[in-house]
Design a protein around this motif. Sequence first.
Motif, PDB file in Angstrom:
ATOM      1  N   ASP A  71      53.974  35.066  48.526  1.00  0.00           N
ATOM      2  CA  ASP A  71      53.433  36.424  48.551  1.00  0.00           C
ATOM      3  C   ASP A  71      52.891  36.860  47.195  1.00  0.00           C
ATOM      4  OD1 ASP A  71      55.862  36.472  47.310  1.00  0.00           O
ATOM      5  OD2 ASP A  71      56.567  38.315  48.268  1.00  0.00           O
ATOM      6  N   LEU A  72      52.664  35.899  46.280  1.00  0.00           N
ATOM      7  CA  LEU A  72      52.087  36.236  44.986  1.00  0.00           C
ATOM      8  C   LEU A  72      50.695  36.811  45.205  1.00  0.00           C
ATOM      9  CD1 LEU A  72      52.549  36.109  41.915  1.00  0.00           C
ATOM     10  CD2 LEU A  72      51.389  33.891  41.932  1.00  0.00           C
ATOM     11  N   LYS A  73      50.472  38.014  44.725  1.00  0.00           N
ATOM     12  CA  LYS A  73      49.237  38.741  45.022  1.00  0.00           C
ATOM     13  C   LYS A  73      48.370  38.871  43.766  1.00  0.00           C
ATOM     14  CE  LYS A  73      51.247  41.489  48.785  1.00  0.00           C
ATOM     15  NZ  LYS A  73      52.479  40.703  48.861  1.00  0.00           N
ATOM     16  N   PRO A  74      47.076  39.149  43.970  1.00  0.00           N
ATOM     17  CA  PRO A  74      46.214  39.434  42.824  1.00  0.00           C
ATOM     18  C   PRO A  74      46.772  40.603  42.021  1.00  0.00           C
ATOM     19  CG  PRO A  74      44.904  39.125  44.804  1.00  0.00           C
ATOM     20  CD  PRO A  74      46.335  39.179  45.244  1.00  0.00           C
ATOM     21  N   MET A  75      46.507  40.603  40.733  1.00  0.00           N
ATOM     22  CA  MET A  75      47.056  41.654  39.878  1.00  0.00           C
ATOM     23  C   MET A  75      46.097  42.001  38.757  1.00  0.00           C
ATOM     24  SD  MET A  75      49.963  39.457  37.798  1.00  0.00           S
ATOM     25  CE  MET A  75      50.603  38.713  39.315  1.00  0.00           C
ATOM     26  N   ILE A  76      46.309  43.182  38.198  1.00  0.00           N
ATOM     27  CA  ILE A  76      45.548  43.639  37.032  1.00  0.00           C
ATOM     28  C   ILE A  76      46.535  43.933  35.918  1.00  0.00           C
ATOM     29  CG2 ILE A  76      44.044  45.430  36.104  1.00  0.00           C
ATOM     30  CD1 ILE A  76      42.880  45.753  38.909  1.00  0.00           C
ATOM     31  N   VAL A 100      42.751  42.599  32.300  1.00  0.00           N
ATOM     32  CA  VAL A 100      42.678  41.257  32.871  1.00  0.00           C
ATOM     33  C   VAL A 100      42.958  41.327  34.364  1.00  0.00           C
ATOM     34  CG1 VAL A 100      43.553  38.896  32.792  1.00  0.00           C
ATOM     35  CG2 VAL A 100      43.519  40.296  30.695  1.00  0.00           C
ATOM     36  N   SER A 101      42.047  40.807  35.156  1.00  0.00           N
ATOM     37  CA  SER A 101      42.238  40.707  36.598  1.00  0.00           C
ATOM     38  C   SER A 101      42.472  39.247  36.945  1.00  0.00           C
ATOM     39  CB  SER A 101      41.005  41.238  37.336  1.00  0.00           C
ATOM     40  OG  SER A 101      41.185  41.158  38.736  1.00  0.00           O
ATOM     41  N   TYR A 102      43.536  38.978  37.726  1.00  0.00           N
ATOM     42  CA  TYR A 102      43.882  37.595  38.070  1.00  0.00           C
ATOM     43  C   TYR A 102      44.097  37.465  39.569  1.00  0.00           C
ATOM     44  CZ  TYR A 102      46.694  33.374  38.714  1.00  0.00           C
ATOM     45  OH  TYR A 102      47.168  32.168  39.162  1.00  0.00           O
ATOM     46  N   LEU A 316      30.196  49.652  31.930  1.00  0.00           N
ATOM     47  CA  LEU A 316      31.604  49.915  32.204  1.00  0.00           C
ATOM     48  C   LEU A 316      31.862  49.969  33.703  1.00  0.00           C
ATOM     49  CD1 LEU A 316      34.488  50.638  31.393  1.00  0.00           C
ATOM     50  CD2 LEU A 316      33.757  53.026  31.133  1.00  0.00           C
ATOM     51  N   TYR A 317      30.991  50.637  34.421  1.00  0.00           N
ATOM     52  CA  TYR A 317      31.161  50.760  35.876  1.00  0.00           C
ATOM     53  C   TYR A 317      31.109  49.386  36.547  1.00  0.00           C
ATOM     54  CZ  TYR A 317      30.622  52.386  40.661  1.00  0.00           C
ATOM     55  OH  TYR A 317      30.810  52.607  42.008  1.00  0.00           O
ATOM     56  N   ASP A 318      30.128  48.568  36.145  1.00  0.00           N
ATOM     57  CA  ASP A 318      29.996  47.228  36.740  1.00  0.00           C
ATOM     58  C   ASP A 318      31.204  46.347  36.414  1.00  0.00           C
ATOM     59  OD1 ASP A 318      27.558  47.956  37.778  1.00  0.00           O
ATOM     60  OD2 ASP A 318      26.368  46.965  36.219  1.00  0.00           O
ATOM     61  N   ALA A 319      31.689  46.435  35.178  1.00  0.00           N
ATOM     62  CA  ALA A 319      32.839  45.624  34.780  1.00  0.00           C
ATOM     63  C   ALA A 319      34.085  46.024  35.559  1.00  0.00           C
ATOM     64  CB  ALA A 319      33.086  45.772  33.276  1.00  0.00           C
ATOM     65  N   LEU A 320      34.303  47.315  35.710  1.00  0.00           N
ATOM     66  CA  LEU A 320      35.455  47.780  36.472  1.00  0.00           C
ATOM     67  C   LEU A 320      35.345  47.367  37.937  1.00  0.00           C
ATOM     68  CD1 LEU A 320      35.878  51.379  34.968  1.00  0.00           C
ATOM     69  CD2 LEU A 320      37.287  49.359  34.515  1.00  0.00           C
ATOM     70  N   ALA A 321      34.119  47.372  38.479  1.00  0.00           N
ATOM     71  CA  ALA A 321      33.914  46.947  39.863  1.00  0.00           C
ATOM     72  C   ALA A 321      34.285  45.471  40.037  1.00  0.00           C
ATOM     73  CB  ALA A 321      32.470  47.187  40.278  1.00  0.00           C
ATOM     74  N   GLU A 325      37.228  44.054  42.441  1.00  0.00           N
ATOM     75  CA  GLU A 325      36.912  43.116  43.509  1.00  0.00           C
ATOM     76  C   GLU A 325      37.779  41.863  43.415  1.00  0.00           C
ATOM     77  OE1 GLU A 325      32.908  41.254  45.596  1.00  0.00           O
ATOM     78  OE2 GLU A 325      32.933  41.531  43.422  1.00  0.00           O
ATOM     79  N   GLU A 326      37.954  41.355  42.198  1.00  0.00           N
ATOM     80  CA  GLU A 326      38.758  40.155  42.024  1.00  0.00           C
ATOM     81  C   GLU A 326      40.218  40.399  42.415  1.00  0.00           C
ATOM     82  OE1 GLU A 326      38.345  36.556  39.107  1.00  0.00           O
ATOM     83  OE2 GLU A 326      38.918  38.370  38.029  1.00  0.00           O
ATOM     84  N   ALA A 327      40.672  41.638  42.239  1.00  0.00           N
ATOM     85  CA  ALA A 327      42.047  41.984  42.594  1.00  0.00           C
ATOM     86  C   ALA A 327      42.178  42.388  44.055  1.00  0.00           C
ATOM     87  CB  ALA A 327      42.553  43.104  41.695  1.00  0.00           C
ATOM     88  N   GLY A 328      41.096  42.223  44.827  1.00  0.00           N
ATOM     89  CA  GLY A 328      41.145  42.533  46.253  1.00  0.00           C
ATOM     90  C   GLY A 328      41.060  44.006  46.560  1.00  0.00           C
ATOM     91  N   LEU A 329      40.497  44.803  45.646  1.00  0.00           N
ATOM     92  CA  LEU A 329      40.366  46.243  45.833  1.00  0.00           C
ATOM     93  C   LEU A 329      38.923  46.615  46.157  1.00  0.00           C
ATOM     94  CD1 LEU A 329      42.402  47.288  42.666  1.00  0.00           C
ATOM     95  CD2 LEU A 329      43.247  47.256  45.020  1.00  0.00           C
ATOM     96  N   ASP A 330      38.749  47.800  46.672  1.00  0.00           N
ATOM     97  CA  ASP A 330      37.409  48.333  46.910  1.00  0.00           C
ATOM     98  C   ASP A 330      36.665  48.405  45.577  1.00  0.00           C
ATOM     99  OD1 ASP A 330      35.143  49.819  47.482  1.00  0.00           O
ATOM    100  OD2 ASP A 330      36.186  51.226  48.791  1.00  0.00           O
TER     101      ASP A 330
END
Length: 344
Positions: A71-76, A100-102, A316-321, A325-330
């Motif tokens: 159950d290891l999930k993506p994280m920030i 860092v998004s993993y 900044l907006y693009d980087a946060l997006a 996304e990598e963390a499985g978020l909207d």
Amino acid sequence: MFYISKKLTVRKALKAFVAVFVILILGACSYAGYLYYKADHAIQQISAVEKPVESPDAGDVGVPPLEPAPDLKPMILLLAGIDSREGGEGMMNTDVLMLVSYNPDTRSASFLSIPRDLKIKTKSSSSRKANYYYAHYYIKDKSQAMANTKQLFSEMFDLPIDYMVVVNFDALRQTVDALNGLQIDVEMDMKYRDTADGTNIDLHKGLQKLDGQQVLDYVRYRKSNQGTQESSDFARNQRQQKVIKQILEKMSALSGVSQWGAILDIIGDNVVSDIPESLLRQGIFNFSSLKPDQIQSLHMDSTWKSPFVYVKQSDLYDALATLREEAGLDKDSHPQFESIGTLN
């Protein structure tokens, strides 16, 4: 007689093979037990949220490494580098800040460096530099410093930060030395001297092997008082990310017990985090299978307007997006641009 002699020779050979095999097995078990002890000790020092568990005796053997949790999930994560040297600039001020998004499923990670001088204004205070806040919260209540820093940056960037990792800069120097140095293509001559804190950066342009102190100088270099070209925050952030990538690559290739033992000691002495012990164990005992294969460095154009740094709002907006996304978020988010030093 020949038959008996031959039979005795075969038996001796078989006994010798079995003896060697047993020695190898015992060695492997001792190796595993030693590293388990080292890792467990490091985890107890790093973790700031769970009570330490009793360590196994250094002589215990046969403890198998844990498998990655299903159950290891993506994280920030929020990664902060501090300079705690005597006479160091700001003491607890964060000289490096990274989001860092993993994603363990895709084995990918993205790094976004936050300029240390980025303008940040909260509702309850005047404008401050981004590197101010962790030190501020630490002085008020060190037990809540990570939680308060995460909350601030989570709300400011509309990004749910799961954990924070605080690294003493000396860990970088020691780790690079334990890895026998890094091959770095230094982009330009870098010279800076400060007798107050003992800084003496003296690097020459070109591909070369750098030791731990030289790598630390390389990632910290910003300005010069010795006639060399100064570095932008963007270039500095790129250097930091380049060094992190190379360290991860070299660590994944480690096989010697002495090297891993030294690395674990360094981590334990110089890293503090609110990552639960269970996840720390997953990361340490399964480093080779969890280390990201793909690492992306995210870029933001920045401008210096004394005394703050301002970043391009669309960057900044693009980087946060990308981090979301990598963390499985909207991907859509609503950063508090009015409270962050941004330019259109």
